[in-house]
Scaffold this active site. Sequence first.
Site, PDB file in Angstrom:
ATOM      1  N   TYR A 144       0.847  -1.192   0.000  1.00 18.29           N
ATOM      2  CA  TYR A 144       0.000   0.000   0.000  1.00 18.29           C
ATOM      3  C   TYR A 144       0.882   1.240   0.000  1.00 18.29           C
ATOM      4  O   TYR A 144       1.836   1.325   0.770  1.00 18.29           O
ATOM      5  CB  TYR A 144      -0.906   0.004   1.235  1.00 18.29           C
ATOM      6  CG  TYR A 144      -1.817   1.208   1.334  1.00 18.29           C
ATOM      7  CD1 TYR A 144      -2.863   1.384   0.439  1.00 18.29           C
ATOM      8  CD2 TYR A 144      -1.641   2.163   2.342  1.00 18.29           C
ATOM      9  CE1 TYR A 144      -3.708   2.490   0.531  1.00 18.29           C
ATOM     10  CE2 TYR A 144      -2.486   3.263   2.454  1.00 18.29           C
ATOM     11  CZ  TYR A 144      -3.515   3.420   1.540  1.00 18.29           C
ATOM     12  OH  TYR A 144      -4.352   4.503   1.646  1.00 18.29           O
ATOM     13  N   ASP A 239       9.226   2.888   0.149  1.00 21.62           N
ATOM     14  CA  ASP A 239       8.143   3.536   0.885  1.00 21.62           C
ATOM     15  C   ASP A 239       8.318   3.160   2.353  1.00 21.62           C
ATOM     16  O   ASP A 239       7.924   2.074   2.785  1.00 21.62           O
ATOM     17  CB  ASP A 239       6.783   3.085   0.343  1.00 21.62           C
ATOM     18  CG  ASP A 239       5.633   3.801   1.051  1.00 21.62           C
ATOM     19  OD1 ASP A 239       5.891   4.481   2.075  1.00 21.62           O
ATOM     20  OD2 ASP A 239       4.486   3.676   0.587  1.00 21.62           O
ATOM     21  N   LYS A 267       3.895   8.870   9.140  1.00 20.22           N
ATOM     22  CA  LYS A 267       3.608   8.294  10.458  1.00 20.22           C
ATOM     23  C   LYS A 267       4.573   8.805  11.543  1.00 20.22           C
ATOM     24  O   LYS A 267       4.377   9.903  12.028  1.00 20.22           O
ATOM     25  CB  LYS A 267       3.517   6.781  10.331  1.00 20.22           C
ATOM     26  CG  LYS A 267       2.359   6.446   9.350  1.00 20.22           C
ATOM     27  CD  LYS A 267       1.959   5.027   9.158  1.00 20.22           C
ATOM     28  CE  LYS A 267       0.682   5.006   8.323  1.00 20.22           C
ATOM     29  NZ  LYS A 267       0.702   4.170   7.148  1.00 20.22           N
TER      30      LYS A 267
END
Length: 433
Positions: A144, A239, A267
């Site tokens: 994702y 990522d 995050k």
Amino acid sequence: MNTEKSTEMFSVAGNLMPGGVNSPVRAYRAVGMTPRFIDRAKGCEIYDVDGNAYIDYVGSWGPMIFGHAVPEVVEAICGAARRGTSFGAPTEGENLLAQMIIDMVPCAEMVRLVNSGTEAVMSAVRAARGFTGRDLIVKFEGCYHGHSDGLLVKAGSGLLTENVPTSAGVPKAFAAATLTADYNDRESVEKIFKEYGPNIAALIVEPVAANMGVVAPKPGFLQFLRKITAEYGTVLIFDEVITGFRLAPGGAQEYYGVTPDMATLGKIVGGGMPMAAYCGRGDIMSTVSPSGPVYQAGTLSGNPVAVAAGLATLKKIREDVGLYDRLEEKGRVLEKAFTDAIDRYKIPACINRVGSLMSVFFTEGPVETYGDVEKSDLTMFKKYFASMLEDDIYIAPSQFEAMFLSDAHSQEALNRTVRAIDRAFSTLPGAEV
Ligand SMILES: *Cc1c(COP(=O)(O)O)cnc(C)c1O
């Protein structure tokens, strides 16, 4: 357990927001339950509006590496807010944070701050396309990378939960520029490069896949990706929105010793505020506006309050030499609890763990590919989830998400979790008691 207020609020929310939420997995559809509405959180505990307290292993899906409401971070946020919440002009804090990222993350020679992981990935991909003058990108099924159009192809996280292989509203032409390979399968990558290599701008990968549950890279897989992308002049993007600052101060690239051309961070980098970053080689980053022709901008980018939260968090990470050893030790405790329960009750399940990230899959291991992940028994997961929640253990309501440990998880909290795991497995269908 009393969930009266959560239930009431969720029914109100259903008429106000699609599915009653602002991000799909929060709606608890995969587990067929009502989501808890959260009132507050502190350390490793999260409290719902009905007054229930849980040990939290969601950690806001990754940012909370030190737990919730960390005093240094809260102070930094309040201090920054008092001086004004947004200027739309450069601040010294942005220099300090960019320098900190450059010092910590191996591939980072220059940084651009943005507001979400989605935006970081979308922008990094655009920079890679601008830099190479090529259109195609390669991603892995089950990874994702946020919800920008071109990356919603065979994506993970909520898209696996909701069983939507891709999203409506994504033009076919966009999806056509995204080629998908199989994570941990070198041949699938070689095949794509053989056919399209000279037209591939970027290959993007979660260095540890953590949005199909946690799946570690096989030994040599990341090195292989480094080699094949270099051969074809393709930009390798890690990522690291989850793995950045989570596995090591320099993320997965430090942990595995493989340096990509670019990385995306999110995050943890925002310390719980909406902030993310993309970074990488100076020549690639220099293609970004206003120094180069690749346009990317943001009204709230580099927001002073978010930057303060990020700075306080990264500073705490840098000063804490024992942090990752402690997280590893806590991870080991839970991993053992899972393997013990699997053995004791003879449940067909396995546990994948990398440091403070882990997932239990309800299938005989090993789980090394997306194909393996798909074999997981979701009915078993549902029962396991319900039992854990009943015992006040708050985990992600989906098989396809990670369990996030924080430094705030105390021995006592871990002990309670170990007992909850044992009880959950003892009550699963087919458990040998
Ligand atoms: C969460 C996540 C994103 C998206 O970040 P948002 O801030 O939710 O937009 C991108 N990539 C990975 C690996 C993620 O885990």
